[in-house]
Design a protein around this motif. Sequence first.
Motif, PDB file in Angstrom:
ATOM      1  N   ALA A 104       0.849  -1.191   0.000  1.00 51.81           N
ATOM      2  CA  ALA A 104       0.000   0.000   0.000  1.00 51.81           C
ATOM      3  C   ALA A 104       0.886   1.242   0.000  1.00 51.81           C
ATOM      4  CB  ALA A 104      -0.896  -0.007   1.225  1.00 51.81           C
ATOM      5  N   CYS A 105       0.429   2.249  -0.737  1.00 53.85           N
ATOM      6  CA  CYS A 105       1.167   3.516  -0.837  1.00 53.85           C
ATOM      7  C   CYS A 105       0.247   4.629  -0.366  1.00 53.85           C
ATOM      8  CB  CYS A 105       1.580   3.736  -2.298  1.00 53.85           C
ATOM      9  SG  CYS A 105       2.184   5.398  -2.654  1.00 53.85           S
ATOM     10  N   ARG A 106       0.716   5.385   0.618  1.00 50.48           N
ATOM     11  CA  ARG A 106      -0.131   6.454   1.171  1.00 50.48           C
ATOM     12  C   ARG A 106       0.312   7.831   0.684  1.00 50.48           C
ATOM     13  NH1 ARG A 106       2.288   6.220   7.340  1.00 50.48           N
ATOM     14  NH2 ARG A 106       4.375   6.905   6.775  1.00 50.48           N
ATOM     15  N   CYS A 107       1.247   7.852  -0.249  1.00 55.98           N
ATOM     16  CA  CYS A 107       1.765   9.149  -0.715  1.00 55.98           C
ATOM     17  C   CYS A 107       0.646   9.997  -1.311  1.00 55.98           C
ATOM     18  CB  CYS A 107       2.836   8.940  -1.780  1.00 55.98           C
ATOM     19  SG  CYS A 107       4.293   8.109  -1.141  1.00 55.98           S
ATOM     20  N   THR A 108       0.630  11.238  -0.936  1.00 58.11           N
ATOM     21  CA  THR A 108      -0.327  12.175  -1.523  1.00 58.11           C
ATOM     22  C   THR A 108       0.189  12.592  -2.896  1.00 58.11           C
ATOM     23  OG1 THR A 108       0.853  14.055  -0.601  1.00 58.11           O
ATOM     24  CG2 THR A 108      -0.922  13.103   0.749  1.00 58.11           C
ATOM     25  N   VAL A 124       8.848   8.589 -12.182  1.00 57.73           N
ATOM     26  CA  VAL A 124       9.195   7.278 -11.605  1.00 57.73           C
ATOM     27  C   VAL A 124       9.079   7.372 -10.092  1.00 57.73           C
ATOM     28  CG1 VAL A 124      10.991   5.517 -11.375  1.00 57.73           C
ATOM     29  CG2 VAL A 124      10.766   6.798 -13.525  1.00 57.73           C
ATOM     30  N   TYR A 125       8.262   6.487  -9.519  1.00 56.40           N
ATOM     31  CA  TYR A 125       8.043   6.462  -8.060  1.00 56.40           C
ATOM     32  C   TYR A 125       9.266   5.839  -7.387  1.00 56.40           C
ATOM     33  CZ  TYR A 125       5.841   5.086  -3.633  1.00 56.40           C
ATOM     34  OH  TYR A 125       5.536   4.911  -2.309  1.00 56.40           O
ATOM     35  N   PRO A 126       9.790   6.483  -6.344  1.00 53.19           N
ATOM     36  CA  PRO A 126      11.037   5.992  -5.742  1.00 53.19           C
ATOM     37  C   PRO A 126      10.858   4.866  -4.722  1.00 53.19           C
ATOM     38  CG  PRO A 126      10.407   8.071  -4.746  1.00 53.19           C
ATOM     39  CD  PRO A 126       9.373   7.787  -5.803  1.00 53.19           C
ATOM     40  N   GLY A 127       9.634   4.368  -4.535  1.00 48.57           N
ATOM     41  CA  GLY A 127       9.448   3.233  -3.620  1.00 48.57           C
ATOM     42  C   GLY A 127       9.350   3.632  -2.157  1.00 48.57           C
ATOM     43  N   THR A 128       8.932   4.873  -1.922  1.00 52.60           N
ATOM     44  CA  THR A 128       8.865   5.421  -0.568  1.00 52.60           C
ATOM     45  C   THR A 128       8.160   4.500   0.447  1.00 52.60           C
ATOM     46  OG1 THR A 128       8.556   7.516  -1.733  1.00 52.60           O
ATOM     47  CG2 THR A 128       8.312   7.565   0.671  1.00 52.60           C
ATOM     48  N   CYS A 129       7.044   3.910   0.034  1.00 50.24           N
ATOM     49  CA  CYS A 129       6.202   3.152   0.980  1.00 50.24           C
ATOM     50  C   CYS A 129       6.479   1.643   0.942  1.00 50.24           C
ATOM     51  CB  CYS A 129       4.730   3.402   0.687  1.00 50.24           C
ATOM     52  SG  CYS A 129       4.279   5.141   0.787  1.00 50.24           S
ATOM     53  N   ARG A 130       7.455   1.221   0.165  1.00 45.55           N
ATOM     54  CA  ARG A 130       7.653  -0.205  -0.097  1.00 45.55           C
ATOM     55  C   ARG A 130       7.839  -1.032   1.175  1.00 45.55           C
ATOM     56  NH1 ARG A 130      11.929  -3.406  -4.044  1.00 45.55           N
ATOM     57  NH2 ARG A 130      10.973  -2.535  -5.912  1.00 45.55           N
TER      58      ARG A 130
END
Length: 305
Positions: A104-108, A124-130
């Motif tokens: 799940a990704c909670r990024c706004t 390109v999404y950097p995988g913050t929530c991985r």
Amino acid sequence: MTACSAAGSYRGRFAPTPSGPLHLGSLLTALASYLDARRNDGRWLLRIDDLDRPRCVPDADTQILRQLEAHALYWDEAPRYQSQHLAEYESALARLAAQGRLYACRCTRAALAASAWPGPDGPVYPGTCRTLQLPFKDQALRVSVADGLLHIDDRIQGQLQRDAATELGDFVVRRRDGIIGYHLACAVDEAAQGITDVVRGADLIGATFAQTVLQQALALPMPRYAHVPVLVDASGHKLSKQNHATPLDTAKAGANLWQCLRWLQQAPPAALRGAAPAELLDWGVAHWRADALRERHRQTVEAGP
Ligand SMILES: [Zn+2]
């Protein structure tokens, strides 16, 4: 004929979004996929990409079908409406989840804009929530993309590759509002419809890389791909509904097809100018050469930007 396509086994498709009527740019990709299918003695299927309900316009699907008929672009089999196959997409999501490939990704939107870097096909999404292990409920779901190089052997563009981590990144397979992501639906649909050949606009090359990741993860067959140059206006912008491209005038169906054939480098003879759609399509099928586009692409690449 493509060397690897046995006569009759070819299955191609056109997959419009019913967010409005077709315009010349969408006719171009419909025509390219139709000609390639018929030239290969194949079937040409329709899929109505109607998962994003807020974007769909009532009766736009019917309008699109009528527009295709007016251009003598007749399809085989009943059109597949994505909205009628939600269980198949949910099942694919469950399989990815069972492999530990989803998170799940909670990024706004603002956080994404600040953290993503520009890639060849978009941010390109950097995988913050991985690694956060957030609960899936009411969050966007992303698929973890393994590091490495991704390859496509494109019939028009040639060998294409992307670095999975830096040029594609973990992409969304289910949106926060619950709507199934385009890549997931498309990968499942190609398999469900038995599609062997995808012919579509070069603006979808990035989507194809994402879909190959899902095809591998879900053990789905990989179609052959041919990405045709997209139609641009005089100022070089892609014709699209977002850019308010003019709806196709079905009263000018022959002229529309003539213009698209020329854009596809098929050089119809002058005697066919003003011919009826069916006649233009007969000529188009008999003379279709995807490699004419490939040669043009090579020339463009060699000439440089
Ligand atoms: Zn995130």
